[in-house]
Design a protein around this motif. Structure first.
Motif, short mmCIF file in Angstrom:
data_model
loop_
_atom_site.label_atom_id
_atom_site.label_comp_id
_atom_site.label_asym_id
_atom_site.label_seq_id
_atom_site.Cartn_x
_atom_site.Cartn_y
_atom_site.Cartn_z
N ASN A 1 -10.78 -9.48 -0.37
CA ASN A 1 -10.85 -10.90 -0.03
C ASN A 1 -9.90 -11.60 -0.99
O ASN A 1 -10.16 -11.67 -2.19
N PHE A 2 -8.78 -12.09 -0.47
CA PHE A 2 -7.78 -12.70 -1.34
C PHE A 2 -8.26 -14.03 -1.91
O PHE A 2 -8.07 -14.31 -3.08
N CYS A 3 -8.86 -14.86 -1.07
CA CYS A 3 -9.34 -16.16 -1.53
C CYS A 3 -10.30 -16.71 -0.48
O CYS A 3 -10.44 -16.15 0.60
N PHE A 4 -10.97 -17.80 -0.85
CA PHE A 4 -11.80 -18.45 0.14
C PHE A 4 -11.85 -19.95 -0.12
O PHE A 4 -11.53 -20.42 -1.20
N TYR A 5 -12.18 -20.67 0.95
CA TYR A 5 -12.05 -22.12 1.00
C TYR A 5 -13.31 -22.75 1.57
O TYR A 5 -14.01 -22.13 2.36
N LYS A 6 -13.54 -23.97 1.20
CA LYS A 6 -14.60 -24.77 1.83
C LYS A 6 -14.09 -25.20 3.20
O LYS A 6 -12.95 -25.64 3.33
N LEU A 7 -14.91 -25.02 4.23
CA LEU A 7 -14.56 -25.43 5.59
C LEU A 7 -15.79 -26.11 6.17
O LEU A 7 -16.77 -25.43 6.50
N GLU A 8 -15.74 -27.44 6.24
CA GLU A 8 -16.90 -28.23 6.63
C GLU A 8 -18.06 -27.84 5.73
O GLU A 8 -17.93 -27.91 4.52
N GLU A 9 -19.18 -27.40 6.25
CA GLU A 9 -20.32 -26.99 5.42
C GLU A 9 -20.36 -25.48 5.18
O GLU A 9 -21.36 -24.96 4.66
N ASP A 10 -19.29 -24.78 5.54
CA ASP A 10 -19.23 -23.33 5.43
C ASP A 10 -18.05 -22.93 4.54
O ASP A 10 -17.45 -23.77 3.89
N PHE A 11 -17.74 -21.64 4.54
CA PHE A 11 -16.60 -21.11 3.81
C PHE A 11 -15.70 -20.32 4.75
O PHE A 11 -16.17 -19.70 5.70
N LEU A 12 -14.42 -20.32 4.45
CA LEU A 12 -13.43 -19.54 5.18
C LEU A 12 -12.85 -18.53 4.21
O LEU A 12 -12.32 -18.91 3.15
N ILE A 13 -12.96 -17.25 4.54
CA ILE A 13 -12.47 -16.17 3.68
C ILE A 13 -11.17 -15.62 4.24
O ILE A 13 -11.09 -15.25 5.40
N HIS A 14 -10.16 -15.56 3.38
CA HIS A 14 -8.88 -14.93 3.72
C HIS A 14 -8.96 -13.49 3.23
O HIS A 14 -8.75 -13.20 2.05
N GLY A 15 -9.32 -12.59 4.13
CA GLY A 15 -9.36 -11.17 3.81
C GLY A 15 -8.04 -10.50 4.14
O GLY A 15 -7.16 -11.09 4.77
N GLU A 16 -7.92 -9.26 3.73
CA GLU A 16 -6.69 -8.52 4.02
C GLU A 16 -6.58 -8.18 5.51
O GLU A 16 -5.52 -8.30 6.10
N LEU A 17 -7.70 -7.76 6.11
CA LEU A 17 -7.70 -7.37 7.52
C LEU A 17 -8.18 -8.47 8.45
O LEU A 17 -7.74 -8.52 9.59
N GLU A 18 -9.11 -9.30 7.98
CA GLU A 18 -9.70 -10.31 8.85
C GLU A 18 -9.89 -11.63 8.12
O GLU A 18 -9.95 -11.67 6.89
N ILE A 19 -10.01 -12.67 8.92
CA ILE A 19 -10.36 -14.00 8.45
C ILE A 19 -11.81 -14.22 8.88
O ILE A 19 -12.17 -13.97 10.02
N PHE A 20 -12.66 -14.66 7.95
CA PHE A 20 -14.08 -14.85 8.22
C PHE A 20 -14.49 -16.29 7.99
O PHE A 20 -14.06 -16.89 7.00
N ARG A 21 -15.32 -16.82 8.86
CA ARG A 21 -16.04 -18.05 8.55
C ARG A 21 -17.48 -17.63 8.31
O ARG A 21 -18.09 -16.95 9.15
N ILE A 22 -18.02 -18.01 7.14
CA ILE A 22 -19.39 -17.64 6.79
C ILE A 22 -20.18 -18.88 6.38
O ILE A 22 -19.61 -19.89 6.00
N THR A 23 -21.50 -18.77 6.46
CA THR A 23 -22.37 -19.83 5.96
C THR A 23 -22.49 -19.68 4.44
O THR A 23 -22.09 -18.67 3.87
#
Length: 192
Positions: free
Chosen positions: A115-137
């Motif tokens: 997981n290279f980095c992650f960001y606040k996205l509305e009330e959740d988080f957005l993860i910049h992974g190597e293979l995938e991008i995830f939105r998580i609670t």
């Protein structure tokens, strides 16, 4: 990196020289989290990130979080602090720790490698992974994930993930471009 939060100073550092089970470390931590195999077996963590909490310049808690996935360092998008919690990215995991005790609330693997980095996205988080991008609670539940044609690293210097104007702009290794809405729907697919 030091951040003020309420009446605390929270310091987040990369402690790559720390040796597990050694008394010769320059710094000692109240807790060490590492679920990997023993270093004696030839397995050692690739990432060692520390969180130190001080109140009135007195250390009240500290933890070293270690993982053996892809190597990561500490920068602006390595952690998020709010709601008396710190979420910290270590290798391919996200840890949610309680402030000020630094007890684990949850920890979970997301991207298979890093997981290279992650960001606040509305009330959740957005993860910049190597293979995938995830939105998580905030509780670590996956809302959606998105994979492109290749990994989310761009050797030509393009920024791989940008959040702008209610969309997510992505660029993969081959410089293919993608535009997603915040619900993970692909709005545009622009091959190189």
């Amino acid at each position: 990196m030091k951040v003020g939060y309420k009446n605390f100073e929270i310091e987040v550092i990369d402690d790559e020289n720390y040796n597990l089970n050694s008394t010769d470390n320059l710094r000692q931590y109240q807790k060490v989290y590492y679920k990997g195999k023993n270093q004696e077996d030839g397995f050692s963590p690739t990432s060692k990130h520390a969180v130190i909490i001080r109140e009135s310049e007195v250390e009240i808690s500290s933890v070293l979080v270690c993982e053996a996935g892809g190597a990561t360092g500490i920068h602006d998008n390595s952690f998020i602090i709010e709601d008396d919690k710190i979420w910290i990215r270590v290798s391919n995991k996200i840890y949610c720790l309680k402030i000020p005790s630094l007890e684990i609330i949850w920890q979970k693997e997301f991207d298979q490698f890093t997981n290279f980095c992650f960001y606040k996205l509305e009330e959740d988080f957005l993860i910049h992974g190597e293979l995938e991008i995830f939105r998580i609670t905030k509780n670590g539940e996956i809302i959606w994930c998105f994979g492109g044609r290749d990994i989310w690293v761009n050797p030509e210097g393009s920024e791989e993930l940008i959040i702008k104007d209610n969309v997510i702009l992505l660029v993969d290794f081959e410089s293919n471009r993608y535009i997603l809405d915040f619900d993970g729907n692909l709005l545009e697919d622009i091959p190189k």
